[in-house]
Design a protein around this motif. Structure first.
Motif, PDB file in Angstrom:
ATOM      1  N   VAL A 114      15.428  29.497   6.947  1.00 41.98           N
ATOM      2  CA  VAL A 114      15.490  30.836   6.538  1.00 41.98           C
ATOM      3  C   VAL A 114      16.554  31.383   7.452  1.00 41.98           C
ATOM      4  O   VAL A 114      17.018  31.029   8.646  1.00 41.98           O
ATOM      5  CB  VAL A 114      14.100  31.551   7.396  1.00 41.98           C
ATOM      6  CG1 VAL A 114      14.436  32.910   6.720  1.00 41.98           C
ATOM      7  CG2 VAL A 114      12.882  30.832   6.703  1.00 41.98           C
ATOM      8  N   THR A 124      10.238  24.908   2.970  1.00 42.06           N
ATOM      9  CA  THR A 124      11.154  25.486   3.465  1.00 42.06           C
ATOM     10  C   THR A 124      11.417  24.757   4.463  1.00 42.06           C
ATOM     11  O   THR A 124      10.776  24.234   5.629  1.00 42.06           O
ATOM     12  CB  THR A 124      10.724  27.037   3.928  1.00 42.06           C
ATOM     13  OG1 THR A 124      10.489  27.516   2.693  1.00 42.06           O
ATOM     14  CG2 THR A 124      11.749  27.662   4.820  1.00 42.06           C
ATOM     15  N   SER A 138      15.205  31.769   1.897  1.00 42.91           N
ATOM     16  CA  SER A 138      14.837  30.166   2.537  1.00 42.91           C
ATOM     17  C   SER A 138      15.194  29.341   1.414  1.00 42.91           C
ATOM     18  O   SER A 138      15.264  29.527   0.203  1.00 42.91           O
ATOM     19  CB  SER A 138      13.227  30.287   2.591  1.00 42.91           C
ATOM     20  OG  SER A 138      12.389  30.321   1.419  1.00 42.91           O
ATOM     21  N   LYS A 140       8.657  31.916   4.382  1.00 46.26           N
ATOM     22  CA  LYS A 140       8.245  30.681   4.876  1.00 46.26           C
ATOM     23  C   LYS A 140       7.399  29.887   3.457  1.00 46.26           C
ATOM     24  O   LYS A 140       6.180  29.803   3.969  1.00 46.26           O
ATOM     25  CB  LYS A 140       7.725  30.342   6.135  1.00 46.26           C
ATOM     26  CG  LYS A 140       8.575  30.602   7.241  1.00 46.26           C
ATOM     27  CD  LYS A 140       8.165  30.767   8.633  1.00 46.26           C
ATOM     28  CE  LYS A 140       9.276  30.944   9.578  1.00 46.26           C
ATOM     29  NZ  LYS A 140       8.513  31.172  11.054  1.00 46.26           N
TER      30      LYS A 140
END
Length: 142
Positions: free
Chosen positions: A27, A24, A92, A20
């Motif tokens: 994910v 981002t 991500s 993260k």
């Protein structure tokens, strides 16, 4: 970025937290596990230095092609039981389509080019499973 081959299991939660990064928006986690295909266990072997180098190349290419912000690839080796993690990929990206595409690209490229072999163990013995990569099939040579 974590790229490695190891015997130990993986803390997937820690990998997700690490993925993260600033910017981002998605994910994606791929968790390949030992499935119950009439086997008792699976044994995995790798040409570790080459496997890690190849996975690093794949991660770099996936990052470039799909604008990924973070990539982790951990492939386990050794003897694994049904339900255990084999391969963890965590990526991500700023958006969901890039994250999904990057993860899919990584798994497909690993299957094609990373020198990892698996033996399916059954109550009657075992068999080396032919791989998709160009490094030969069957039992690894030492």
């Amino acid at each position: 970025m974590v790229i490695r081959v190891q015997k130990e299991d993986v803390d997937i939660g820690a990998l997700i937290t690490g993925a993260k990064k600033h910017g981002t928006g998605a994910v994606v986690v791929f968790d390949g596990i030992v499935r119950d295909d009439d086997i008792t266990e699976m044994e995995l072997e790798a040409y570790e230095d080459v496997a890690v180098a190849e996975m690093e190349k794949i991660a770099a290419e996936a990052t470039r092609l799909h604008n990924l912000l973070h990539v982790d690839i951990i492939h386990r080796i050794g003897r694994l039981s049904i339900g255990e993690n084999i391969l963890i990929i965590v990526v991500s990206a700023g958006h969901r389509p890039e994250a999904y595409a990057g993860s899919r690209y990584i798994i497909e490229e690993i299957k094609k080019s990373v020198p990892i072999w698996k033996k399916e163990l059954t109550k009657d013995g075992g068999r080396w499973v032919p791989g998709e990569h160009g490094h030969g099939a069957g039992k690894p040579r030492k």
